[in-house]
Write a protein that holds these residues in place. Structure first.
Motif, PDB file in Angstrom:
ATOM      1  N   VAL A  85      15.625 -14.584 -40.894  1.00  0.00           N
ATOM      2  CA  VAL A  85      15.453 -14.186 -42.294  1.00  0.00           C
ATOM      3  C   VAL A  85      15.709 -12.698 -42.517  1.00  0.00           C
ATOM      4  CG1 VAL A  85      13.796 -16.035 -42.754  1.00  0.00           C
ATOM      5  CG2 VAL A  85      12.966 -13.793 -42.010  1.00  0.00           C
ATOM      6  N   ASP A  86      15.979 -11.958 -41.447  1.00  0.00           N
ATOM      7  CA  ASP A  86      16.060 -10.497 -41.560  1.00  0.00           C
ATOM      8  C   ASP A  86      17.219 -10.023 -42.434  1.00  0.00           C
ATOM      9  OD1 ASP A  86      13.829 -10.200 -40.000  1.00  0.00           O
ATOM     10  OD2 ASP A  86      14.950 -10.024 -38.123  1.00  0.00           O
ATOM     11  N   LYS A  87      18.320 -10.783 -42.489  1.00  0.00           N
ATOM     12  CA  LYS A  87      19.500 -10.327 -43.216  1.00  0.00           C
ATOM     13  C   LYS A  87      19.475 -10.713 -44.696  1.00  0.00           C
ATOM     14  CE  LYS A  87      22.520 -10.453 -39.146  1.00  0.00           C
ATOM     15  NZ  LYS A  87      23.760 -11.026 -38.554  1.00  0.00           N
ATOM     16  N   LEU A  88      18.448 -11.440 -45.102  1.00  0.00           N
ATOM     17  CA  LEU A  88      18.417 -11.900 -46.495  1.00  0.00           C
ATOM     18  C   LEU A  88      18.367 -10.756 -47.487  1.00  0.00           C
ATOM     19  CD1 LEU A  88      15.993 -14.973 -46.403  1.00  0.00           C
ATOM     20  CD2 LEU A  88      18.442 -14.992 -46.861  1.00  0.00           C
ATOM     21  N   SER A 108      15.521 -10.051 -56.137  1.00  0.00           N
ATOM     22  CA  SER A 108      14.395  -9.186 -55.785  1.00  0.00           C
ATOM     23  C   SER A 108      13.617  -9.879 -54.675  1.00  0.00           C
ATOM     24  CB  SER A 108      13.503  -8.966 -57.017  1.00  0.00           C
ATOM     25  OG  SER A 108      12.398  -8.163 -56.684  1.00  0.00           O
ATOM     26  N   TRP A 109      13.681  -9.301 -53.471  1.00  0.00           N
ATOM     27  CA  TRP A 109      13.064  -9.914 -52.293  1.00  0.00           C
ATOM     28  C   TRP A 109      11.659  -9.341 -52.067  1.00  0.00           C
ATOM     29  CZ3 TRP A 109      15.674 -13.964 -50.510  1.00  0.00           C
ATOM     30  CH2 TRP A 109      17.073 -14.007 -50.690  1.00  0.00           C
ATOM     31  N   HIS A 110      10.720 -10.207 -51.690  1.00  0.00           N
ATOM     32  CA  HIS A 110       9.356  -9.782 -51.392  1.00  0.00           C
ATOM     33  C   HIS A 110       8.925 -10.417 -50.078  1.00  0.00           C
ATOM     34  CE1 HIS A 110       8.546  -8.155 -55.493  1.00  0.00           C
ATOM     35  NE2 HIS A 110       9.479  -9.036 -55.806  1.00  0.00           N
ATOM     36  N   ARG A 111       8.627  -9.599 -49.082  1.00  0.00           N
ATOM     37  CA  ARG A 111       8.173 -10.133 -47.797  1.00  0.00           C
ATOM     38  C   ARG A 111       6.683 -10.459 -47.848  1.00  0.00           C
ATOM     39  NH1 ARG A 111      10.878 -10.019 -42.948  1.00  0.00           N
ATOM     40  NH2 ARG A 111      13.015  -9.216 -43.058  1.00  0.00           N
ATOM     41  N   ILE A 112       6.328 -11.580 -47.253  1.00  0.00           N
ATOM     42  CA  ILE A 112       4.928 -11.973 -47.110  1.00  0.00           C
ATOM     43  C   ILE A 112       4.528 -11.683 -45.666  1.00  0.00           C
ATOM     44  CG2 ILE A 112       3.268 -13.859 -47.299  1.00  0.00           C
ATOM     45  CD1 ILE A 112       5.214 -15.251 -49.170  1.00  0.00           C
ATOM     46  N   TYR A 113       3.514 -10.870 -45.491  1.00  0.00           N
ATOM     47  CA  TYR A 113       3.143 -10.452 -44.137  1.00  0.00           C
ATOM     48  C   TYR A 113       1.972 -11.238 -43.571  1.00  0.00           C
ATOM     49  CZ  TYR A 113       6.252  -6.531 -45.009  1.00  0.00           C
ATOM     50  OH  TYR A 113       7.354  -5.765 -45.294  1.00  0.00           O
ATOM     51  N   SER A 114       1.325 -12.033 -44.405  1.00  0.00           N
ATOM     52  CA  SER A 114       0.143 -12.751 -43.928  1.00  0.00           C
ATOM     53  C   SER A 114       0.043 -14.107 -44.609  1.00  0.00           C
ATOM     54  CB  SER A 114      -1.126 -11.941 -44.206  1.00  0.00           C
ATOM     55  OG  SER A 114      -2.286 -12.721 -44.022  1.00  0.00           O
ATOM     56  N   PRO A 115      -0.380 -15.151 -43.864  1.00  0.00           N
ATOM     57  CA  PRO A 115      -0.589 -16.466 -44.480  1.00  0.00           C
ATOM     58  C   PRO A 115      -1.708 -16.464 -45.516  1.00  0.00           C
ATOM     59  CG  PRO A 115      -0.447 -16.662 -42.088  1.00  0.00           C
ATOM     60  CD  PRO A 115      -0.562 -15.199 -42.404  1.00  0.00           C
ATOM     61  N   ASP A 116      -2.479 -15.360 -45.582  1.00  0.00           N
ATOM     62  CA  ASP A 116      -3.537 -15.258 -46.576  1.00  0.00           C
ATOM     63  C   ASP A 116      -3.028 -14.735 -47.917  1.00  0.00           C
ATOM     64  OD1 ASP A 116      -5.783 -16.044 -44.895  1.00  0.00           O
ATOM     65  OD2 ASP A 116      -5.377 -14.192 -43.803  1.00  0.00           O
ATOM     66  N   ALA A 117      -1.724 -14.377 -47.982  1.00  0.00           N
ATOM     67  CA  ALA A 117      -1.167 -13.888 -49.239  1.00  0.00           C
ATOM     68  C   ALA A 117      -1.184 -15.009 -50.279  1.00  0.00           C
ATOM     69  CB  ALA A 117       0.263 -13.389 -49.041  1.00  0.00           C
ATOM     70  N   VAL A 118      -1.539 -14.654 -51.484  1.00  0.00           N
ATOM     71  CA  VAL A 118      -1.608 -15.630 -52.569  1.00  0.00           C
ATOM     72  C   VAL A 118      -0.387 -15.425 -53.478  1.00  0.00           C
ATOM     73  CG1 VAL A 118      -2.907 -16.456 -54.555  1.00  0.00           C
ATOM     74  CG2 VAL A 118      -4.117 -15.672 -52.500  1.00  0.00           C
ATOM     75  N   VAL A 119       0.460 -16.443 -53.546  1.00  0.00           N
ATOM     76  CA  VAL A 119       1.626 -16.384 -54.424  1.00  0.00           C
ATOM     77  C   VAL A 119       1.243 -17.048 -55.735  1.00  0.00           C
ATOM     78  CG1 VAL A 119       4.059 -16.982 -54.721  1.00  0.00           C
ATOM     79  CG2 VAL A 119       3.161 -16.475 -52.444  1.00  0.00           C
ATOM     80  N   GLU A 120       0.884 -16.244 -56.726  1.00  0.00           N
ATOM     81  CA  GLU A 120       0.426 -16.802 -58.001  1.00  0.00           C
ATOM     82  C   GLU A 120       1.583 -17.332 -58.829  1.00  0.00           C
ATOM     83  OE1 GLU A 120      -1.963 -14.038 -60.098  1.00  0.00           O
ATOM     84  OE2 GLU A 120      -3.678 -14.247 -58.760  1.00  0.00           O
ATOM     85  N   TYR A 121       2.669 -16.606 -58.853  1.00  0.00           N
ATOM     86  CA  TYR A 121       3.860 -17.029 -59.600  1.00  0.00           C
ATOM     87  C   TYR A 121       5.050 -16.880 -58.671  1.00  0.00           C
ATOM     88  CZ  TYR A 121       0.568 -15.829 -63.296  1.00  0.00           C
ATOM     89  OH  TYR A 121      -0.544 -15.730 -64.063  1.00  0.00           O
ATOM     90  N   ALA A 122       5.913 -17.882 -58.610  1.00  0.00           N
ATOM     91  CA  ALA A 122       7.012 -17.788 -57.659  1.00  0.00           C
ATOM     92  C   ALA A 122       8.255 -18.493 -58.161  1.00  0.00           C
ATOM     93  CB  ALA A 122       6.600 -18.374 -56.318  1.00  0.00           C
ATOM     94  N   SER A 123       9.390 -17.816 -58.042  1.00  0.00           N
ATOM     95  CA  SER A 123      10.670 -18.491 -58.249  1.00  0.00           C
ATOM     96  C   SER A 123      10.997 -19.326 -57.032  1.00  0.00           C
ATOM     97  CB  SER A 123      11.780 -17.467 -58.483  1.00  0.00           C
ATOM     98  OG  SER A 123      11.543 -16.733 -59.646  1.00  0.00           O
ATOM     99  N   GLY A 124      10.478 -18.921 -55.887  1.00  0.00           N
ATOM    100  CA  GLY A 124      10.712 -19.676 -54.666  1.00  0.00           C
ATOM    101  C   GLY A 124      10.248 -18.913 -53.447  1.00  0.00           C
ATOM    102  N   VAL A 125      10.072 -19.645 -52.357  1.00  0.00           N
ATOM    103  CA  VAL A 125       9.692 -19.071 -51.065  1.00  0.00           C
ATOM    104  C   VAL A 125      10.765 -19.466 -50.064  1.00  0.00           C
ATOM    105  CG1 VAL A 125       8.012 -19.113 -49.194  1.00  0.00           C
ATOM    106  CG2 VAL A 125       7.231 -19.117 -51.563  1.00  0.00           C
ATOM    107  N   VAL A 126      11.210 -18.510 -49.249  1.00  0.00           N
ATOM    108  CA  VAL A 126      12.267 -18.759 -48.279  1.00  0.00           C
ATOM    109  C   VAL A 126      11.702 -18.640 -46.879  1.00  0.00           C
ATOM    110  CG1 VAL A 126      14.560 -18.103 -47.491  1.00  0.00           C
ATOM    111  CG2 VAL A 126      13.923 -17.747 -49.883  1.00  0.00           C
ATOM    112  N   ALA A 127      12.023 -19.596 -46.018  1.00  0.00           N
ATOM    113  CA  ALA A 127      11.577 -19.571 -44.627  1.00  0.00           C
ATOM    114  C   ALA A 127      12.665 -20.170 -43.744  1.00  0.00           C
ATOM    115  CB  ALA A 127      10.280 -20.348 -44.459  1.00  0.00           C
ATOM    116  N   ASP A 128      12.674 -19.775 -42.481  1.00  0.00           N
ATOM    117  CA  ASP A 128      13.540 -20.410 -41.492  1.00  0.00           C
ATOM    118  C   ASP A 128      12.776 -21.618 -40.961  1.00  0.00           C
ATOM    119  OD1 ASP A 128      15.151 -21.239 -39.454  1.00  0.00           O
ATOM    120  OD2 ASP A 128      15.509 -19.247 -38.626  1.00  0.00           O
ATOM    121  N   LEU A 129      13.065 -22.778 -41.518  1.00  0.00           N
ATOM    122  CA  LEU A 129      12.295 -23.978 -41.191  1.00  0.00           C
ATOM    123  C   LEU A 129      12.587 -24.502 -39.793  1.00  0.00           C
ATOM    124  CD1 LEU A 129      12.572 -25.826 -44.631  1.00  0.00           C
ATOM    125  CD2 LEU A 129      10.774 -24.289 -43.818  1.00  0.00           C
TER     126      LEU A 129
END
Length: 425
Positions: free
Chosen positions: A144-147, A154-175
């Motif tokens: 995901v580093d090159k995204l 507008s990219w936003h990194r999530i650093y912790s599973p405790d982060a609360v995403v209240e509003y989201a266009s989407g979440v990106v992960a390397d599944l």
């Protein structure tokens, strides 16, 4: 543990909702002109020509809106730039049909509906430009580093599973990455909350218009099989349109052929062996744009045309920039060897060179080669192996997303290419 709140727009603003946009457009573009006419003549609404016009405008407006939205889903598309040509196409087809069947219609209502349709969506585009920023949250891990180098998001990194995403266009992960149980649960929670979860490869392709081919698997190749039903429909349309082009433009073809003979000695047509559909070679026809008898090295170098190539004649430069030199390829389309839209066919010697240097290059022949295509309108004409590899990413995206919507977008961009001269070598 600290809790991070990431706020990204989730509930869509009223102006961004499909029902508001379409119903508002129908009201502004169809109902409003009809009310203006009725203010002058209240009985006009009962006239057959007015009712036919309102129905036709409804069909044209709705079709134009759906087409406009589909085209806007493709990467790198500034949708506002396609409002006018999209509605011109749908209104033109609908009212050409009415004219052909000699139905009486209201020219005022038709013209007002078309003009106000384009004005409505241009206005919406201006009003919503800042309401719908495309923002995506990135879950760490894997590829995901090159995204963040991809523009327009507008990219936003999530650093912790405790982060609360209240509003989201989407979440990106390397599944496919080895994510921790906490991150796996986090992804599941986001999906259950209604937030779209994208695989990194999926979102990268969507935003760049390219399919990465350095690590293709058998599953990837399976997903690149083109839609066979549309393939047959497209072949039929290609044949009929090629016949129409040759019939309508036959005087122009004769005039250009004579001009080429006057401009420089040699035949008017240029013929060359190229690699075609399913890897079968064929002979392509184009108007000759180069001088004969000029040597530039071996066969491979002779097949490559550079931007400042001294072999191009004065008339040839105009024919290339205007794409008139491509018109004789309509004969190739009639013979079932080409399409109007598809991967660019390469000279046989170049195709064999690229196949030796680039893995999976031959797979681009799974669809018919085209006079214009996704790679041409995004990258222009290239010949070096490194550039051809880049072009191959675009060709695979076209094959994977093979559809009438993408073809129509390519048509619009080709018109822009002809006007600007981009890629005209």
């Amino acid at each position: 543990m600290n809790t991070t709140t990431i706020q990204l727009p989730n509930r869509r603003h009223l102006l961004l909702r499909m029902r508001f946009q379409l119903l508002g457009g129908l009201t502004f573009a169809i109902l409003l002109p009809a009310l203006i006419r009725m203010s002058v003549d209240p009985q006009v609404i009962w006239s057959p020509n007015m009712q036919i016009t309102i129905f036709a405008a409804f069909v044209a407006h709705t079709s134009g809106y759906m087409l406009y939205k589909r085209i806007g889903n493709f990467p790198g598309v500034a949708a506002a730039g396609y409002i006018l040509p999209t509605f011109a196409l749908t209104y033109g087809l609908v009212f050409a049909t009415i004219f052909f069947f000699r139905f009486d219609y209201s020219r005022f209502q038709a013209a007002a509906s078309f003009i106000q349709s384009t004005l409505w969506y241009f206005g919406l585009g201006l009003a919503t430009r800042r309401l719908d920023p495309y923002r995506l949250a990135i879950i760490p891990g894997g590829d995901v580093d090159k995204l963040e180098s991809i523009a327009g998001v507008s990219w936003h990194r999530i650093y912790s599973p405790d982060a609360v995403v209240e509003y989201a266009s989407g979440v990106v992960a390397d599944l496919r990455a080895d994510l921790s149980d906490d991150w796996e649960r986090y992804i599941a929670d986001r999906a259950l909350s209604g937030t779209p979860v994208y695989h990194v490869k999926q979102i990268r392709e969507s935003l760049t218009g390219r399919v990465e081919i350095e690590h293709l698997s058998e599953n990837t190749l399976g997903s690149l099989n083109p839609n066979q039903a549309y393939l047959k429909i497209k072949q039929a349309f290609d044949w009929m349109s090629a016949l129409s082009v040759l019939t309508v433009f036959s005087p122009l073809l004769v005039f250009v052929a004579i001009a080429i003979k006057i401009d420089s000695p040699g035949p008017a047509l240029f013929r060359q062996k190229r690699m075609g559909y399913r890897g079968h070679p064929y002979e392509v026809y184009k108007f000759r744009t180069m001088k004969l008898g000029t040597t530039v090295g071996d066969e491979k170098e002779a097949a490559i045309t550079k931007a400042d190539d001294t072999r191009i004649t004065r008339l040839g430069r105009f024919l290339r920039k205007s794409r008139i030199d491509e018109l004789p390829q309509a004969f190739n389309i009639l013979r079932g060897e080409m399409s109007w839209i598809g991967p660019r066919p390469e000279a046989l010697v170049l195709s064999k060179w690229y196949e030796a240097e680039l893995p999976f290059y031959r797979y681009r022949h799974i669809v018919q080669p085209g006079i214009t295509g996704w790679a041409q309108v995004n990258q222009g004409h290239v010949a070096a192996v490194d550039d051809v590899l880049e072009k191959l990413h675009y060709d695979f995206y076209y094959i994977k997303n093979f559809s009438p919507w993408l073809d129509l977008l390519i048509v619009f961009r080709t018109i822009k290419t002809v006007v600007t001269g981009f890629g005209a070598h």
